[in-house]
Design an enzyme around this catalytic site. Structure first.
Site, PDB file in Angstrom:
ATOM      1  N   ASP A   1      17.394  50.181  -4.715  1.00  0.00           N
ATOM      2  CA  ASP A   1      15.968  50.079  -5.029  1.00  0.00           C
ATOM      3  C   ASP A   1      15.238  51.277  -4.431  1.00  0.00           C
ATOM      4  O   ASP A   1      14.880  51.286  -3.255  1.00  0.00           O
ATOM      5  CB  ASP A   1      15.402  48.780  -4.468  1.00  0.00           C
ATOM      6  CG  ASP A   1      13.964  48.530  -4.945  1.00  0.00           C
ATOM      7  OD1 ASP A   1      13.326  49.489  -5.440  1.00  0.00           O
ATOM      8  OD2 ASP A   1      13.488  47.394  -4.824  1.00  0.00           O
TER       9      ASP A   1
ATOM     10  N   HIS B   1       8.427  51.677  -0.679  1.00  0.00           N
ATOM     11  CA  HIS B   1       9.113  51.262   0.536  1.00  0.00           C
ATOM     12  C   HIS B   1       9.467  52.431   1.465  1.00  0.00           C
ATOM     13  O   HIS B   1      10.095  52.217   2.505  1.00  0.00           O
ATOM     14  CB  HIS B   1      10.384  50.495   0.160  1.00  0.00           C
ATOM     15  CG  HIS B   1      10.126  49.402  -0.822  1.00  0.00           C
ATOM     16  ND1 HIS B   1       9.361  48.291  -0.522  1.00  0.00           N
ATOM     17  CD2 HIS B   1      10.503  49.245  -2.125  1.00  0.00           C
ATOM     18  CE1 HIS B   1       9.289  47.508  -1.579  1.00  0.00           C
ATOM     19  NE2 HIS B   1       9.969  48.066  -2.561  1.00  0.00           N
TER      20      HIS B   1
END
Length: 292
Positions: free
Chosen positions: A189, A194
């Site tokens: 991911d 993030h």
């Protein structure tokens, strides 16, 4: 119109081949926080190849590539800004234990598109099978801000039941390392939310946030270790709603309640997860782990 519900629902399944081995499993386990203390026998079953057991939530990253929440954005009829996308929920049903090494075929398609007025929700279902038959099915719910209002079906309310009004059977606290999001993203991911402070700010956050599926995996590990004697094969399903963010460096408090235990020792576990440093601000709700 950025979301064409009819086109998304009519799109043919996305079929792809998956392959993974012990290195992928070990990386995933480390990414969700396994391995502390490093020599603890209970941790070695997640971090040492000679004792390795696969946590069922590994299914969400098996084979690498983008997770369902990102994969849904490449479906015909969907053209949205990634900064307005949030992972709303995740459901997983395991039909057999996930093997340490495997080759399988995954078939994904959008099975629902809901119009929430000021937002939209997509549901992407993935069915995975290997040479011996079905392995697991999962669904990712994708929340897109500002993309509703076309007059489509509103869908479920999205309000999960509150946790039981009783003392939890078990409570665990999970520290989230400062670098945990950077490690977890190596499982596939690569959403800059993030890792990139500038992208996180554009999405409305003070700093990069932890992947929801990282919290999802760490929570399941806590349930397995605390209530299921470390037996990953007992997990049958796992459902949750993502209702709050986690920042690397925080601590998660996982509260667990056994519900309706059968004579055979099975039953569901209800779970609620909050961020300790923010007065137990809810992170996961409506979380249920049926087990056998």
């Amino acid at each position: 119109m950025p979301i064409d519900a009819a086109a998304a629902l009519a799109a043919p399944p996305d079929v792809r081949e998956l392959a993974w081995d012990h290195e992928d499993v070990l990386l995933y386990h480390l990414g969700i926080g396994a391995g502390l203390p490093a020599t603890d026998p209970r941790e070695l079953r997640y971090t040492l190849e000679s004792r390795l057991r696969v946590l069922p939530s590994f299914a969400t990253v098996a084979g690498g590539g983008p997770p369902g929440v990102i994969r849904a954005l490449s479906v015909p009829g969907v053209d949205v800004d990634l900064a307005r996308v949030l992972h709303a929920g995740q459901w997983l049903r395991t039909l057999r234990p996930v093997p340490v090494r495997g080759r399988a075929t995954a078939s994904s398609r959008v099975v629902a598109v809901y119009d929430k007025g000021t937002s939209a929700v997509l549901v992407l279902r993935t069915d995975v099978s290997d040479a011996d038959g079905p392995l697991w099915t999962d669904e990712a719910e994708v929340f897109v801000r500002g993309e509703g209002g076309w007059g489509g079906e509103r869908g479920p309310s999205g309000r999960p039941a509150p946790p039981p009004d009783a003392k939890p059977d078990q409570v665990a606290e999970l520290p989230v390392r400062e670098d945990q999001a950077l490690l977890y993203r190596l499982s596939g991911d690569w959403n800059p939310l993030h890792a990139d402070p500038e992208f996180a700010a554009r999405a409305g956050f003070d700093r990069p946030v932890l992947h929801g599926l990282c919290t999802y995996g760490g929570t399941l590990k806590s349930v397995v270790d605390t209530l299921l004697d470390g037996d990953v094969a007992r997990v049958r399903e796992y459902r949750t709603r993502f209702v709050g963010v986690v920042y690397p460096g925080e601590t998660l408090r996982v509260r667990m309640w056994r519900q309706g235990v059968t004579e055979e020792g099975g039953g569901p576990v209800c779970v609620a997860v909050g961020a300790v440093e923010r007065d137990d601000a809810p992170v996961l709700t409506g979380t249920v782990v049926p087990y056998g």
